[in-house]
Design a protein around this motif. Structure first.
Motif, PDB file in Angstrom:
ATOM      1  N   GLU A  29       0.828  -1.218   0.000  1.00 41.12           N
ATOM      2  CA  GLU A  29       0.000   0.000   0.000  1.00 41.12           C
ATOM      3  C   GLU A  29       0.859   1.264   0.000  1.00 41.12           C
ATOM      4  O   GLU A  29       0.401   2.325  -0.421  1.00 41.12           O
ATOM      5  N   GLY A  31       3.362   1.587  -1.853  1.00 40.35           N
ATOM      6  CA  GLY A  31       3.892   1.744  -3.210  1.00 40.35           C
ATOM      7  C   GLY A  31       5.117   0.907  -3.497  1.00 40.35           C
ATOM      8  O   GLY A  31       5.787   1.115  -4.507  1.00 40.35           O
ATOM      9  N   ARG A  33       6.906  -2.842  -4.283  1.00 44.10           N
ATOM     10  CA  ARG A  33       6.585  -4.119  -4.916  1.00 44.10           C
ATOM     11  C   ARG A  33       7.565  -5.171  -4.413  1.00 44.10           C
ATOM     12  O   ARG A  33       8.777  -4.937  -4.418  1.00 44.10           O
ATOM     13  N   GLY A  79      10.645   0.141  -5.862  1.00 44.62           N
ATOM     14  CA  GLY A  79       9.722   1.274  -6.000  1.00 44.62           C
ATOM     15  C   GLY A  79      10.493   2.572  -6.131  1.00 44.62           C
ATOM     16  O   GLY A  79      11.726   2.577  -6.054  1.00 44.62           O
ATOM     17  N   ARG A  85      11.235   5.291   1.222  1.00 42.28           N
ATOM     18  CA  ARG A  85       9.811   4.937   1.277  1.00 42.28           C
ATOM     19  C   ARG A  85       9.576   3.817   2.289  1.00 42.28           C
ATOM     20  O   ARG A  85       8.633   3.843   3.080  1.00 42.28           O
TER      21      ARG A  85
END
Ligand code: RTP
Ligand code: MG
Length: 140
Positions: A29, A31, A33, A79, A85
């Protein structure tokens, strides 16, 4: 922003509570993978090597014992700006200080049993990915 990779571990406190999916959902969620994933039991030598930078810290022996206390899931995440992130969605090391919605705030048990590891730089991400994965095990 370039698509990059980072390395993640779902720690034994999370696998023990059957939270592999819950952690992965928050990563996705955010972003990220999952481009490689395997459930392993780390050997003592592997854990000591992985956390070698912390070997003089007072928590080192406990940390190694914790990391080999049960299965972990090692993952490569891909990502935009993946290292930062992932650090953002993980939250602060101590779940008591982590922001709402982060993995550690929502799921972690304590400063040690804090559910996830994430690389802290792109340089370390490359080293940590190579520590656990062969290139052909990563499918981007
Ligand atoms: P990580 O490396 O696991 O992603 O976590 P981090 O950067 O947020 O934390 P770091 O300072 O690198 O510490 C590595 C792991 O050691 C355990 N720890 N225990 N008992 C303590 O005071 C203490 N401090 C750290 C945690 O499991 C932490 O994630
Ligand atoms: Mg760290």
């Amino acid at each position: 922003m370039a698509v990059t990779r980072t390395f993640s571990i779902i720690k034994p406190d999370a696998t023990r509570r059957n939270l592999t999916g819950a952690v992965t959902k928050l990563l996705e969620e955010a972003g990220l993978r999952v481009v490689a994933s395997k459930r392993i039991r780390m050997s003592r030598e592997q854990a000591e090597g992985f956390y070698g930078v912390h070997k003089e810290r007072p928590f080192f022996a406990d940390l190694v014992a914790f990391m080999i206390s049960g299965p972990v899931v090692v993952q490569v995440l891909e990502g935009e700006n993946a290292v930062q992130r992932n650090r953002d969605i993980m939250g602060a090391t101590n779940p008591a200080n982590a922001d709402a919605g982060t993995i550690r705030k929502e799921l972690a048990e304590s400063i040690e049993a804090n559910s996830v590891h994430g690389s802290d730089s792109e340089e370390n991400a490359a080293i940590e990915i190579a520590y656990f994965f062969k290139p052909e095990e990563i499918v981007g």
